[in-house]
Design an enzyme around this catalytic site. Structure first.
Site, PDB file in Angstrom:
ATOM      1  CG  HIS A  84      -1.639   1.273   1.477  1.00  0.00           C
ATOM      2  ND1 HIS A  84      -1.356   2.129   2.526  1.00  0.00           N
ATOM      3  CD2 HIS A  84      -2.643   1.852   0.782  1.00  0.00           C
ATOM      4  CE1 HIS A  84      -2.179   3.160   2.480  1.00  0.00           C
ATOM      5  NE2 HIS A  84      -2.968   3.029   1.432  1.00  0.00           N
ATOM      6  CG  ASN A  85      -0.440   5.037  -0.036  1.00  0.00           C
ATOM      7  OD1 ASN A  85      -1.091   4.784  -1.052  1.00  0.00           O
ATOM      8  ND2 ASN A  85      -0.910   5.825   0.912  1.00  0.00           N
ATOM      9  CD  GLU A 134      -2.036   2.521  -3.433  1.00  0.00           C
ATOM     10  OE1 GLU A 134      -3.146   3.070  -3.597  1.00  0.00           O
ATOM     11  OE2 GLU A 134      -1.671   2.073  -2.335  1.00  0.00           O
ATOM     12  CG  ASP A 191      -1.460   7.302  -4.548  1.00  0.00           C
ATOM     13  OD1 ASP A 191      -1.771   6.188  -4.983  1.00  0.00           O
ATOM     14  OD2 ASP A 191      -1.768   7.712  -3.412  1.00  0.00           O
ATOM     15  CG  HIS A 209      -0.934   9.801   0.868  1.00  0.00           C
ATOM     16  ND1 HIS A 209      -1.099   9.556   2.209  1.00  0.00           N
ATOM     17  CD2 HIS A 209      -2.079   9.381   0.279  1.00  0.00           C
ATOM     18  CE1 HIS A 209      -2.281   9.017   2.419  1.00  0.00           C
ATOM     19  NE2 HIS A 209      -2.892   8.898   1.252  1.00  0.00           N
ATOM     20  CD  GLU A 248      -5.082   5.888  -5.031  1.00  0.00           C
ATOM     21  OE1 GLU A 248      -5.506   7.058  -4.984  1.00  0.00           O
ATOM     22  OE2 GLU A 248      -4.770   5.234  -4.048  1.00  0.00           O
TER      23      GLU A 248
END
Length: 804
Positions: A305-306, A335, A337, A350, A384
């Site tokens: 995650h992230n 991941e 973003d 983030h 994302e």
């Protein structure tokens, strides 16, 4: 090998220069760059540093802590300082676990090169040590530590001090008797070989000797038949015992005559028990041993995650190092973003937080370099997308140009498949998970769904941290913030529907945002309608992200290639409320679960609850150590550490009757007996106090379905971390052993506060060997604490009780 290192120290030119010491610049950030004097110590195993030559020095690192070295041009930090220092003069020392890298800049290319060559040589020598050589080196390190005046000998006073450092509380008279027995030269001091004799007397394993004598007719050796009996009766090796006995004698018997006569001495027996063959983890499960030709939905997939964050979720540092570390752990779903960045270059961070920002281009370059260093099986990029139309095109361009043939941009055979491809078919490929082009009505539905999925209490996160606004659903993926905005009218014009397996021509279609109606106004809190660039959409082949509504809706409307994401809260609720439907859903579709937005400290949740329902991608904050990451590391330790673990059959069946909250396993329940016998060379918890000795206890936890999740612990042993003896048996009854994961933790008992962590080891039930086994402990970061271990006896019995 210790002697090899010592031999090289006096002959290798690079190591000689390193022992003289070198003034180099230690770099922590763009603003923190300080000169330090680094010097390899004469043990060949530690590097110390001081502010200047001849200054007060302190240890920097041990060679055994080093995983690898990188050139300056491969360092994210040093590349950012290329205008100040030539990259050829810099290098990076990468450590095992989560320890931060050490970036150094030498005064010349020559200095950097001899430090890199010398360190690489020492790392290779340490890595290639066998069991005995590692023990010899460990003893050598202790001797160096105990020999306070560095005269090559150890007085009894120095030995007493060393015993405290080694976690041993011993009667002084008994310690002195062992000291005198080892002092063969009768000089009142112990030299190298005499110290080895002292250590051997100190570590005499009476419990192993008793076990040996139980099977040895003369107490001196195990004949081939006696050893076969031991392997068959105690180690549960069954029919393979005769052939295995010959192999093990040849591998572990130290004497040539013993090998010729096919007998095993006590030393050979102990070597076997301490080896990989005597480990609790079945060596047959270490390489890739599972069927890798089943659809992706049939596997648990190691997921992050992230991934770009190496700290917390609000102010932490974003770094390509996060991706490198995750992939080196075997992670197969990372991941990214992406947001609009300056100069037309998308950035990764983030959103709506103070986390630092890195270029998307640098992330993709890192993925191209490290994607398949640990595992050949497919890497999934969970994208994302928060970028504008123009920067989405740049994203698509970077993906295709940098990844090249690694990026899967079409189906494997060019045809519409009937099910997801297998990890074997996708070897060496990088897959993109993301949205496909949709109608405006669909996009609006997804926006509404985002608000519905917002977790209770997420408003609290928004109110904290100096008006920081955190995106409460990092995994619900709003696409493009269009510059052409409209009111939330229900009669939207359709954009363009891009089919999942679209031809290249489709990606040339120009998609236009709906034209605002006259007089329309954008309300302050109204979100712009997202539009997805077809060039980026076309790169999503097998992993189309869709919003989850219900299991019935998914069954009736979604195809096998459509994947939904769930917050941990929603996923856990679904497990409780509709566990069987979740299992059936995950037999056909992929699911990704991500941590709650409230976990701003990058803490983790228990992944086992989601694995129980067959969720494949349970995304973890891999930068944060703890029991949750131990479970993750434990599950994925098997199958070559490739990041894919085949789910049990009952989690791969779309008609499965399995319910994780009310399990009826297709197999009988089993009873596990764990006799915790003894411990060896446990590390000190409080290293600042020489006289502090640990009071160790062992806690055994089982994680699985709710009915199986439990823990038990032994009593503590007072003042003995060197060779504590427990001799206690713990008993567990397990309904679904196929899903169970065991965690062994050694703690230092403290009646005044919480027991302190010493070491742990976690493994799947299905990879556990029965019999007398050693459990080699790991640190919080998953790094070996060699030679620290616990000795146990494992017995698994088919349950004869009636299941409830």
């Amino acid at each position: 090998m210790a002697s090899q290192i010592q031999g090289r120290l006096t002959t290798d030119q690079d190591l000689l220069l390193m022992q003289e010491g070198t003034l180099m610049r230690k770099v922590r950030s763009k603003s923190w760059k300080k000169l330090r004097y680094f010097q390899l110590q004469n043990d060949g195993m530690t590097v110390w540093h001081a502010r200047q030559a001849g200054g007060s020095a302190k240890p920097t690192f041990s060679i055994s802590d080093v995983e690898t070295l990188r050139k300056g041009q491969d360092s994210e930090l040093l590349r950012s300082l290329a205008d100040e220092f030539p990259l050829e003069q810099g290098f990076t020392i990468v450590f095992h676990g989560r320890r931060s890298n050490l970036d150094l800049v030498a005064n010349s290319v020559e200095e950097a090169q001899y430090w890199m060559r010398g360190l690489q040589l020492l790392v290779e020598l340490v890595t290639n040590m066998d069991q005995q050589e590692r023990l010899d080196q460990w003893l050598s390190d202790w001797f160096q530590l105990g020999d306070k005046n560095q005269d090559g000998r150890m007085s009894f006073q120095e030995v007493q001090r060393l015993l405290h450092l080694m976690n041993v509380e011993m009667d002084p008279d008994y310690a002195y008797s062992l000291f005198q027995a080892a002092d063969i030269s009768q000089t009142g001091c112990l030299e190298g070989d005499e110290f080895v004799h002292f250590y051997q007397a100190l570590t005499k394993r009476t419990e192993v000797q008793e076990l040996f004598e139980n099977f040895s007719s003369d107490g001196q050796k195990l004949t081939l038949l006696e050893f076969v009996d031991f392997l068959r009766e105690e180690q549960k090796e069954k029919d393979r015992a005769p052939d295995l006995a010959l192999e093990l004698i040849d591998r572990y018997e130290p004497s040539d005559s013993g090998k010729l006569r096919h007998v095993l001495s006590l030393n050979g027996f102990l070597s076997y028990l301490c080896s990989k063959d005597g480990d609790i983890f079945n060596p047959a499960c270490l390489p890739v041993y599972q069927d890798m030709s089943q659809p992706l939905s049939h596997y648990f997939i190691s997921s992050s995650h992230n991934t770009y964050l190496v700290g917390d979720q609000l102010c932490g540092q974003s770094s390509v190092e996060g991706y490198i570390r995750a992939m080196k752990r075997g992670c197969r779903c990372v991941e990214i973003d992406i947001w609009d960045g300056p100069n037309g270059e998308p950035i990764v961070y983030h959103g709506h937080t103070l986390t630092s920002r890195i270029l998307f281009k640098d992330v993709v370059t890192t993925l191209a370099q490290y994607a398949f260093q640990t595992s050949d099986y497919p890497l999934i990029l969970s994208l994302e997308n928060h970028c504008s139309w123009e920067q989405q095109q740049t994203v698509a361009q970077h993906l295709t140009e940098i990844l090249g043939e690694q990026l899967l941009s079409t189906t494997l055979d060019g045809l519409l498949p009937a099910q997801l491809p297998s990890p074997e078919q996708l070897k060496g490929k990088i897959l993109l998970k993301g949205k496909k082009c949709e109608t405006n009505e669909d996009l609006e539905d997804e926006e509404e769904e985002e608000e519905e999925e917002e977790e209770p209490g997420s408003e609290l996160v928004r109110q904290q941290g100096s008006e920081l606004e955190q995106d409460p659903f990092p995994e619900i993926e709003p696409q493009l913030e269009s510059q052409e905005l409209s009111l939330g009218s229900k009669d939207k014009k359709k954009v363009v529907m891009c089919p999942l397996f679209c031809p290249p021509m489709c990606c040339q279609i120009v998609v236009q945002a709906p034209i605002p109606s006259p007089g329309s106004l954008l309300l302050p809190n109204q979100k712009p309608k997202p539009i997805l660039c077809p060039a980026l959409s076309a790169l999503v082949v097998y992993l189309k992200a869709v919003t989850f509504h219900s299991f019935t809706h998914s069954k009736e409307n979604y195809h096998f290639y459509e994947i939904s994401s769930f917050s941990e809260t929603k996923a856990k609720n679904l497990v409780k409320e509709a566990g069987n439907e979740f299992v059936q859903h995950n037999a056909w579709h992929l699911s990704r679960v991500y941590p709650s937005a409230l976990r701003t400290d990058s803490s983790n949740y228990n992944p086992q609850e989601l694995w129980n329902a067959g969720c494949q991608m349970v995304a973890m904050n891999m930068q944060t150590a703890g029991p949750e990451m131990d479970l993750c590391d434990g599950l994925f330790r098997q199958n070559g550490g490739c990041g894919y673990v085949l789910k049990p059959d009952f989690l791969c069946d779309t008609q499965s009757s399995f319910h994780p909250e009310r399990p009826i396993s297709p197999f009988k329940a089993q009873t596990l007996l764990v006799q915790v016998i003894s411990g060896q060379q446990l590390p000190k918890v409080n290293k600042t106090k020489e006289t502090s000795i640990v009071d160790p206890l062992v806690k055994v936890s089982i994680f699985g379905v709710r009915a199986d999740t439990t823990r038990q612990e032994t009593n503590y042993v007072e003042n003995n971390g060197f060779n504590p003896y427990w001799g206690q048996t713990l008993c567990f009854r397990v309904l679904v052993p196929e899903l169970a994961v065991l965690r062994f933790v050694v703690k230092d008992y403290d009646w005044k506060s919480r027991n302190e962590f010493i070491g742990q080891y976690t493994l799947p039930w299905t990879c556990m060997q029965q019999g007398y086994r050693h459990i080699h402990l790991l640190s919080r970061d998953g790094v070996s604490l060699h030679p620290a271990s616990i000795f146990v006896y494992i017995c698994i019995r088919e349950d004869i009780e009636e299941e409830p």
